[in-house]
Each structure stands twice: as structure tokens, then as C-alpha cells.
Write an enzyme that holds these catalytic residues in place. Sequence first.
Site, mmCIF file in Angstrom:
data_model
loop_
_atom_site.group_PDB
_atom_site.id
_atom_site.type_symbol
_atom_site.label_atom_id
_atom_site.label_comp_id
_atom_site.label_asym_id
_atom_site.label_seq_id
_atom_site.Cartn_x
_atom_site.Cartn_y
_atom_site.Cartn_z
ATOM 1 N N MET A 126 0.839 -1.199 0.000
ATOM 2 C CA MET A 126 0.000 0.000 0.000
ATOM 3 C C MET A 126 0.872 1.246 0.000
ATOM 4 S SD MET A 126 -3.410 -0.928 2.103
ATOM 5 C CE MET A 126 -2.777 -0.736 3.746
ATOM 6 N N GLY A 127 2.151 1.066 -0.318
ATOM 7 C CA GLY A 127 3.037 2.225 -0.439
ATOM 8 C C GLY A 127 3.550 2.742 0.889
ATOM 9 N N GLY A 185 10.815 -2.764 5.755
ATOM 10 C CA GLY A 185 10.085 -4.035 5.677
ATOM 11 C C GLY A 185 9.759 -4.366 4.226
ATOM 12 N N HIS A 186 9.182 -3.372 3.531
ATOM 13 C CA HIS A 186 8.857 -3.572 2.108
ATOM 14 C C HIS A 186 10.122 -3.854 1.301
ATOM 15 C CE1 HIS A 186 5.558 -0.591 3.299
ATOM 16 N NE2 HIS A 186 4.879 -1.657 2.923
ATOM 17 N N HIS A 196 9.000 1.262 3.325
ATOM 18 C CA HIS A 196 10.008 1.285 4.395
ATOM 19 C C HIS A 196 10.856 0.019 4.288
ATOM 20 C CE1 HIS A 196 7.416 -1.605 6.345
ATOM 21 N NE2 HIS A 196 6.422 -0.749 6.386
ATOM 22 N N GLN A 238 -2.715 -12.316 7.418
ATOM 23 C CA GLN A 238 -2.836 -12.051 5.980
ATOM 24 C C GLN A 238 -2.141 -13.158 5.176
ATOM 25 O OE1 GLN A 238 -2.820 -8.086 3.859
ATOM 26 N NE2 GLN A 238 -0.661 -8.539 3.800
ATOM 27 N N GLN A 293 -10.516 -2.754 1.705
ATOM 28 C CA GLN A 293 -10.092 -3.445 2.926
ATOM 29 C C GLN A 293 -10.118 -2.554 4.167
ATOM 30 O OE1 GLN A 293 -6.193 -4.298 1.060
ATOM 31 N NE2 GLN A 293 -5.306 -3.809 3.052
ATOM 32 N N VAL A 341 10.570 -7.377 9.740
ATOM 33 C CA VAL A 341 11.729 -6.484 9.851
ATOM 34 C C VAL A 341 11.435 -5.485 10.972
ATOM 35 C CG1 VAL A 341 13.184 -4.835 8.633
ATOM 36 C CG2 VAL A 341 12.179 -6.779 7.396
HETATM 37 P P1 AMP Z 1 1.495 -2.864 3.445
HETATM 38 O O1 AMP Z 1 2.029 -1.808 2.541
HETATM 39 O O2 AMP Z 1 1.458 -2.466 4.879
HETATM 40 O O3 AMP Z 1 0.209 -3.462 2.943
HETATM 41 O O4 AMP Z 1 2.561 -4.035 3.401
HETATM 42 C C1 AMP Z 1 2.927 -4.641 2.194
HETATM 43 C C2 AMP Z 1 3.677 -5.894 2.502
HETATM 44 O O5 AMP Z 1 4.819 -5.596 3.285
HETATM 45 C C3 AMP Z 1 2.827 -6.884 3.335
HETATM 46 O O6 AMP Z 1 3.081 -8.198 2.875
HETATM 47 C C4 AMP Z 1 3.357 -6.681 4.712
HETATM 48 O O7 AMP Z 1 3.208 -7.812 5.545
HETATM 49 C C5 AMP Z 1 4.821 -6.409 4.435
HETATM 50 N N1 AMP Z 1 5.426 -5.715 5.562
HETATM 51 C C6 AMP Z 1 5.023 -4.553 6.132
HETATM 52 N N2 AMP Z 1 5.803 -4.253 7.189
HETATM 53 C C7 AMP Z 1 6.716 -5.247 7.295
HETATM 54 C C8 AMP Z 1 7.801 -5.523 8.186
HETATM 55 N N3 AMP Z 1 8.104 -4.719 9.186
HETATM 56 N N4 AMP Z 1 8.515 -6.657 7.985
HETATM 57 C C9 AMP Z 1 8.217 -7.495 6.957
HETATM 58 N N5 AMP Z 1 7.217 -7.286 6.090
HETATM 59 C C10 AMP Z 1 6.482 -6.180 6.248
#
Ligand code: AMP
Length: 287
Positions: free
Chosen positions: A27-28, A33-34, A31, A150, A58, A173
Amino acid sequence: MKVIRSISELQQLTKTTQKKIGFVPTMGFLHKGHMTLMERAKQENELVIVSIFVNPLQFGPTEDYETYPRNEVKDVELAKEIGVDIVFIPQVQDMYPNKMKIKLSINERIDQLCGKSRPGHFDGVLTVLAKLFHIVNPTKVYFGLKDAQQVAVVDALIQDLNFPIELVGVPTVREESGLAISSRNVHLSPQEKKEATELYKALNYGRKLVVDGETNPVMIEKEVKNYLKNNTSSKIDYIDILSYPDLKKVDQINQRVILAGALYFEKARIIDNLIFNEQGNLENKFS
Ligand code: AMP
């Protein structure tokens, strides 16, 4: 790197390529994690596609769709730095030109955790992912275990609807403090951010009880909740121990489980989890 906004343009490209496609839906507000997901996708595929789409379906009516953080320019730069091949940024009116005539709905793995506190959330996730999978045609998809429910839901989608896709669950992460990195952390005040680090500590405290021989999930949930009540000003949404990935209540910890928690702070709700076996050893993978 290419930025593609048109569904038909991307679909044309992905239908004709012979390359193995690694796909990271997001969802942009990207960071670390992404970025870890993107790097992993790069290592394992010939073409990496990242989508940026804040999916209205969602979000519940009282949730943060409007205020969800966005920064497209920076996101595109970061994806380029990592070596992503295509960033897909569709518009809401292109993804949902009409009210959906079909409703995808998941019956299992959602009556606990975020599925319980966010009714309809995972139906929206399933719907957008089914669409994105058809558009992107990936060989492998990458999801973070921070959102472990998820991952379990995507696993059900892939299995039940026969998507020929391999699901990769990537370990969470964290910041140095242990706080799971999340786009929503920007909405935490400095004091709340400090307190938010207690969630990871609390989950580890719970896991340590298992390492020390505790097998009663109710006892552990109680201890973890007490720890959080004593160390944060947050409101606890849930602290639960469930089987993973089926997310069913367990009477005893004698199998792989998830200890998951969600806390409400003033402007952000944060989540985190640990997945471990009956000895309390971490199992940071999805299978
Ligand atoms: P989001 O943009 O929050 O929908 O996240 C997109 C993807 O990045 C999803 O699969 C999340 O689970 C993953 N994600 C978000 N934060 C983290 C993190 N801290 N560590 C690992 N994956 C992450």
C-alpha cells in the site's frame, strides 16, 4: 525501471513475458520491511513487480483510508534504488470502475485476531489480491509475516482458487528497539513509539514462558496482557495464542502456534506476532 499505471498495459506485458515474475503487493509509503520483500523477490526472480495501491475495499467505514500515509514520489525512488523492474500504480476508479458484482469472502482463518476486530477487512484483501494476481501473473508472491493472518489468508486464496503461485512469507523487519516497522508508525507520538516497543518485549516474555515449560495458552495470554497494562498506555485489542496457519484456539501448546497482539494508541493501531513451536523455538517462515 518502469512505472505503469494502466491495468491493460501491465497485463499485456505479464501475459507475454517468459520471465519468472516476483510480485510484492504493497500500500506504499515504503520502508525497510517492504524493501526486504523486494530484495528477496529480486534474488529469486527474473522480473520484479511492486504494486502500490491503497485498497479502499479493505478499510472499514471508521478506519484510516483517508489518512493512510502516502508518498508516491519517494516510493518510486526507493523501488528504483532496490532494482525493481516495474512499479504498478493503478487508480481506484480503474481497479473498481463499478460496484463489484462478485463478492469474495473467506470463511476460515478470520474469526480471530484482526479478522475479528476488522470485519470485512480480509474479504477486501482477497478481492484486491485476486485482481492483482490476474493482472501481474506472478510466479512467486512475497508477504510479510508481520501480517501473519494475511499470509494465512493468502495461502487459502492460492489453494482454494488454484492460483499457480508460490507464496513466500518473509520474517518481520524490526527497528533496533524491536518495534515492527510499519507505515502506520508515523502516527505514533514519540512517547507512544517508545511504549509500542513493549509489544515485542511482551510477546517475547510470553514465548519465554513456553521455553520455561508453560503450556497453558490462557495463562500466557494473561501474563502478556498484564505486562502490557503495566508498561503502556495503549488499549489492548487482542493478545491471542492460536494454531498457525489455521488460527484455531488451542487448549495446550503442543504444536506450532502464533502469539499475536494488537494495541490501539491514539492515532494508530499496531500489530505484531511471534510464531513458535511447542518448545518456544521461533519458526520464522511460512509453510
Ligand atoms: P502494506 O504496505 O502495509 O500493505 O505491506 C505490504 C507488505 O509488506 C505486506 O506483505 C506486509 O506484511 C509487508 N510488511 C510490512 N511491514 C513489514 C515488516 N516490518 N517486515 C516485513 N514485512 C512487512
